[in-house]
Write a protein that holds these residues in place. Structure first.
Motif, mmCIF file in Angstrom:
data_model
loop_
_atom_site.group_PDB
_atom_site.id
_atom_site.type_symbol
_atom_site.label_atom_id
_atom_site.label_comp_id
_atom_site.label_asym_id
_atom_site.label_seq_id
_atom_site.Cartn_x
_atom_site.Cartn_y
_atom_site.Cartn_z
ATOM 1 N N PHE A 161 3.677 -3.497 1.205
ATOM 2 C CA PHE A 161 3.063 -2.826 2.372
ATOM 3 C C PHE A 161 4.109 -1.849 2.903
ATOM 4 O O PHE A 161 4.733 -2.072 3.941
ATOM 5 C CB PHE A 161 2.689 -3.865 3.444
ATOM 6 C CG PHE A 161 1.657 -4.864 2.996
ATOM 7 C CD1 PHE A 161 0.314 -4.660 3.264
ATOM 8 C CD2 PHE A 161 2.025 -6.007 2.288
ATOM 9 C CE1 PHE A 161 -0.656 -5.569 2.848
ATOM 10 C CE2 PHE A 161 1.065 -6.921 1.871
ATOM 11 C CZ PHE A 161 -0.270 -6.706 2.152
ATOM 12 N N SER B 223 11.051 -0.085 5.867
ATOM 13 C CA SER B 223 11.528 -0.964 4.796
ATOM 14 C C SER B 223 11.873 -0.212 3.500
ATOM 15 O O SER B 223 12.866 -0.571 2.853
ATOM 16 C CB SER B 223 10.536 -2.093 4.533
ATOM 17 O OG SER B 223 9.245 -1.589 4.292
ATOM 18 N N GLU C 19 1.290 1.447 -0.827
ATOM 19 C CA GLU C 19 0.760 1.746 0.507
ATOM 20 C C GLU C 19 -0.697 2.173 0.344
ATOM 21 O O GLU C 19 -1.007 3.033 -0.477
ATOM 22 C CB GLU C 19 1.604 2.851 1.177
ATOM 23 C CG GLU C 19 1.034 3.424 2.446
ATOM 24 C CD GLU C 19 0.635 2.388 3.512
ATOM 25 O OE1 GLU C 19 1.462 1.536 3.868
ATOM 26 O OE2 GLU C 19 -0.507 2.455 3.978
ATOM 27 N N ASP D 46 -4.518 -0.704 -2.777
ATOM 28 C CA ASP D 46 -4.449 -2.061 -2.239
ATOM 29 C C ASP D 46 -3.473 -2.859 -3.095
ATOM 30 O O ASP D 46 -3.637 -2.963 -4.317
ATOM 31 C CB ASP D 46 -5.869 -2.670 -2.323
ATOM 32 C CG ASP D 46 -5.927 -4.092 -1.797
ATOM 33 O OD1 ASP D 46 -4.874 -4.742 -1.655
ATOM 34 O OD2 ASP D 46 -7.047 -4.558 -1.539
ATOM 35 N N CYS D 47 -2.463 -3.412 -2.450
ATOM 36 C CA CYS D 47 -1.424 -4.119 -3.215
ATOM 37 C C CYS D 47 -1.990 -5.269 -4.038
ATOM 38 O O CYS D 47 -1.428 -5.625 -5.074
ATOM 39 C CB CYS D 47 -0.320 -4.605 -2.285
ATOM 40 S SG CYS D 47 -0.891 -5.817 -1.083
ATOM 41 N N ASP E 42 4.786 -7.353 3.851
ATOM 42 C CA ASP E 42 4.857 -7.111 5.296
ATOM 43 C C ASP E 42 3.508 -6.581 5.799
ATOM 44 O O ASP E 42 3.394 -5.421 6.200
ATOM 45 C CB ASP E 42 5.976 -6.069 5.510
ATOM 46 C CG ASP E 42 6.204 -5.758 6.974
ATOM 47 O OD1 ASP E 42 5.869 -6.582 7.841
ATOM 48 O OD2 ASP E 42 6.739 -4.655 7.252
HETATM 49 C C1 SAM Z 1 3.401 -3.289 9.101
HETATM 50 S S1 SAM Z 1 3.158 -1.837 8.160
HETATM 51 C C2 SAM Z 1 4.502 -1.977 7.042
HETATM 52 C C3 SAM Z 1 5.643 -1.144 7.344
HETATM 53 C C4 SAM Z 1 6.788 -1.192 6.390
HETATM 54 N N1 SAM Z 1 6.902 -2.424 5.635
HETATM 55 C C5 SAM Z 1 8.053 -0.974 7.185
HETATM 56 O O1 SAM Z 1 8.603 -1.959 7.668
HETATM 57 O O2 SAM Z 1 8.470 0.162 7.307
HETATM 58 C C6 SAM Z 1 1.865 -2.293 7.094
HETATM 59 C C7 SAM Z 1 1.416 -1.196 6.145
HETATM 60 O O3 SAM Z 1 0.573 -1.787 5.148
HETATM 61 C C8 SAM Z 1 -0.473 -0.895 4.839
HETATM 62 N N2 SAM Z 1 -1.549 -1.711 4.239
HETATM 63 C C9 SAM Z 1 -2.521 -2.416 4.850
HETATM 64 N N3 SAM Z 1 -3.254 -3.093 3.950
HETATM 65 C C10 SAM Z 1 -2.723 -2.825 2.730
HETATM 66 C C11 SAM Z 1 -3.013 -3.240 1.410
HETATM 67 N N4 SAM Z 1 -4.002 -4.091 1.158
HETATM 68 N N5 SAM Z 1 -2.236 -2.793 0.398
HETATM 69 C C12 SAM Z 1 -1.213 -1.935 0.645
HETATM 70 N N6 SAM Z 1 -0.892 -1.486 1.882
HETATM 71 C C13 SAM Z 1 -1.628 -1.931 2.913
HETATM 72 C C14 SAM Z 1 -0.799 -0.249 6.168
HETATM 73 O O4 SAM Z 1 -1.430 1.005 5.976
HETATM 74 C C15 SAM Z 1 0.585 -0.130 6.819
HETATM 75 O O5 SAM Z 1 1.166 1.117 6.550
#
Ligand code: SAM
Length: 282
Positions: A44, A62, A80, A107-108, A131
């Motif tokens: 994420f 991150s 992302e 989607d991860c 995250d």
């Molecule tokens: C809390 S932020 C993470 C920030 C990053 N880890 C940091 O600390 O800089 C969560 C991110 O996950 C993305 N996200 C949400 N669902 C997701 C998914 N299923 N797969 C990948 N990314 C996703 C959101 O768009 C968001 O940018």
């Protein structure tokens, strides 16, 4: 649709989590210095740039924390879901000519098993940071990460969003099948509803219910065979607990380093006690 902000506005507790991650990753690359390869997944990733809402301080997200370790990981995989955020990160990585860093939009839960794991050798150290903003991680994804390596399991650091998401979803899930199914995917089976029913019947306090549901996730990770499964937190917003961070590893040394990292009080940029992570000289 609202436009996503870049840099991403984050609260203090997010900045603090990033400090802990940063300290751990730097220690991890030193501890695994002898390994010929090491791989990093950020499931994420966000856009890579954050700004602390309370102070306006710009901080690295991150991805840049992970990319700053000395020595570096061999390969980095960032996932992302939002195209705008992913492309901001991709452009900056391209401008810096970091050919060992790869950004995937999607989607991860789909991208990791289909596109990333096949690229990671099965016998080298690897670490995944999960995250999520809520309950977006499917248990099947955690399982596929854990079972990827042949000799040991992949190290995981997972944000467990109990108060900020899970506890809020319980009353909705009792009426809404889509939310019910999301929680079932998150936990991997329907044991969570049995636990919730037991908790409601016993009229547990919020604290007792929190402990029950942390234990449930820890047990799920232990059932995957992890030797060390440890929760850190909760991280608070004022007096309100928000989330835990859970570490899963087969390495006693990794577990010890994580305990040391979390055993210290950390500060964020703009606070009096703030100290950036110290990197070895190159
Ligand atoms: C809390 S932020 C993470 C920030 C990053 N880890 C940091 O600390 O800089 C969560 C991110 O996950 C993305 N996200 C949400 N669902 C997701 C998914 N299923 N797969 C990948 N990314 C996703 C959101 O768009 C968001 O940018």
């Amino acid at each position: 649709m609202t436009k996503l902000q870049i840099p991403s506005p984050v609260r203090k507790w997010t900045a603090l989590k990033l400090e802990y991650l940063d300290y751990y990753l730097q220690a991890y690359v030193i501890a695994t210095k002898q390994s010929r390869e090491k791989h990093y997944i950020d499931a994420f990733a966000g856009c890579g740039d954050c700004s602390i809402i309370e102070t306006g301080y710009q901080i690295e997200g991150s991805p840049w924390r992970a990319l700053s370790t000395i020595p570096s990981f061999t390969q980095y995989y960032f996932v992302e879901k939002e195209e705008d955020l992913a492309s901001h990160l991709r452009v900056k990585i391209f401008e810096k000519d970091l050919t060992h860093a790869h950004v995937y939009t999607g989607d991860c839960n789909e991208v990791i098993p289909r596109l990333i794991l096949p690229k990671i050798p099965k016998n080298v150290p690897s670490f995944t940071f999960l995250d999520p903003p809520g309950v977006q991680i499917n248990w099947q994804t955690v399982r596929s990460l854990a079972s990827h390596r042949t000799n040991m399991k992949m190290e995981l650091l997972i944000l467990y969003p109990y108060d900020m998401a899970i506890a809020r979803l319980f009353p909705i899930a009792l009426k809404n099948p889509a939310v019910y199914n999301t929680l079932t995917r998150f936990y991997g089976n329907e044991k969570w509803i049995e636990e919730l029913e037991d908790s409601l019947e016993a009229e547990e306090t919020a604290k007792q219910r929190r402990e029950r549901f942390i234990q449930l996730y820890l047990n799920n990770l232990k059932d995957l065979g992890y030797c060390h499964v440890e929760p850190y937190g909760p991280l608070y917003s004022g007096h309100r607990p928000l989330y835990y961070v859970i570490f899963a590893s087969d390495h006693a040394i990794g577990a010890k380093i994580m305990r040391d990292v979390w055993g210290k009080t950390r500060f964020i940029p703009g606070e009096l006690g703030y100290k950036p992570v110290r990197r070895p000289q190159v």
